[in-house]
Design a protein around this motif. Sequence first.
Motif, short mmCIF file in Angstrom:
data_model
loop_
_atom_site.label_atom_id
_atom_site.label_comp_id
_atom_site.label_asym_id
_atom_site.label_seq_id
_atom_site.Cartn_x
_atom_site.Cartn_y
_atom_site.Cartn_z
N PHE A 88 0.83 -1.20 0.00
CA PHE A 88 0.00 0.00 0.00
C PHE A 88 0.87 1.26 0.00
O PHE A 88 0.63 2.21 -0.74
CB PHE A 88 -0.91 -0.02 1.23
CG PHE A 88 -1.93 1.08 1.26
CD1 PHE A 88 -3.08 1.00 0.51
CD2 PHE A 88 -1.74 2.18 2.08
CE1 PHE A 88 -4.04 2.01 0.56
CE2 PHE A 88 -2.69 3.20 2.14
CZ PHE A 88 -3.83 3.11 1.38
N ALA A 89 1.92 1.23 0.81
CA ALA A 89 2.83 2.38 0.88
C ALA A 89 3.57 2.58 -0.43
O ALA A 89 3.82 3.72 -0.85
CB ALA A 89 3.82 2.18 2.03
N GLU A 90 3.91 1.47 -1.11
CA GLU A 90 4.68 1.56 -2.35
C GLU A 90 3.82 1.91 -3.56
O GLU A 90 4.37 2.16 -4.64
CB GLU A 90 5.41 0.25 -2.60
CG GLU A 90 6.57 -0.02 -1.65
CD GLU A 90 7.32 -1.28 -2.01
OE1 GLU A 90 7.65 -1.45 -3.20
OE2 GLU A 90 7.55 -2.11 -1.11
N THR A 91 2.52 1.90 -3.42
CA THR A 91 1.63 2.26 -4.53
C THR A 91 0.86 3.53 -4.20
O THR A 91 1.21 4.61 -4.67
CB THR A 91 0.68 1.09 -4.85
OG1 THR A 91 0.03 0.65 -3.65
CG2 THR A 91 1.43 -0.07 -5.48
N VAL A 92 -0.14 3.41 -3.36
CA VAL A 92 -0.94 4.58 -2.97
C VAL A 92 -0.06 5.64 -2.31
O VAL A 92 -0.12 6.83 -2.65
CB VAL A 92 -2.09 4.17 -2.04
CG1 VAL A 92 -2.83 5.39 -1.52
CG2 VAL A 92 -3.05 3.23 -2.76
#
Length: 210
Positions: A88-92
């Motif tokens: 999630f951190a690496e995308t959104v």
Amino acid sequence: MLLWVNGPFGGGKTQTAHEIRRRLPGSVICDPEHAGFGLHRMLPPDLRGDFQDLASWRQGVVEVLDLALTRHEGVVIAPMTVTDSGHFAETVGRLRDLGHDVRHFTLLAERETVLKRLRERGFGHLLRFAAGRNAGPGRETWAVSRLDHCLERLREPEFAEHLWTDRTSVPRTADRIAVLAGLTLRPNHEGVLRTRMRQAGVGLRHIRFD
């Protein structure tokens, strides 16, 4: 603006994304799952795991969505289940770091509601005879096996904004997302029958045969 529509498999992400696109002029759907399917097809079947574990998927999704958000004038919609905090951190999170206005929504429902929806879209079973192989059930079985994990993880505060969908329709869920994001959708004048037919068409277009 990016609308990232999260939720469990069978939670209504794709239908909601298409409802928003239908009623929001200039909006487009950029589905991160397509990148994952492409990466799967590059691998021998016995090496195919969760494509989200591939750094190439996470990096590619950010690169493509960054391009779409930079060059496209309308709203971009990404329906995609993400339950891992790191992913999630690496995308959104990464897209927000790049300066994009990302509005994240998680569609939730009780376990029985999601199971019912998965059964209803299980018409993929009927296609296995025409396709000569297991066209849909494998995907649905995998979705069921991941359901409890998805529901538990997605209830966490980091995956807000949470929208419960047990007792609401897809058009109304789209309306709620639009209000929260400060967007104005065209009025929904479709009748129940036409809505069901259109949603069935969306479901058919998203059946996987590999």
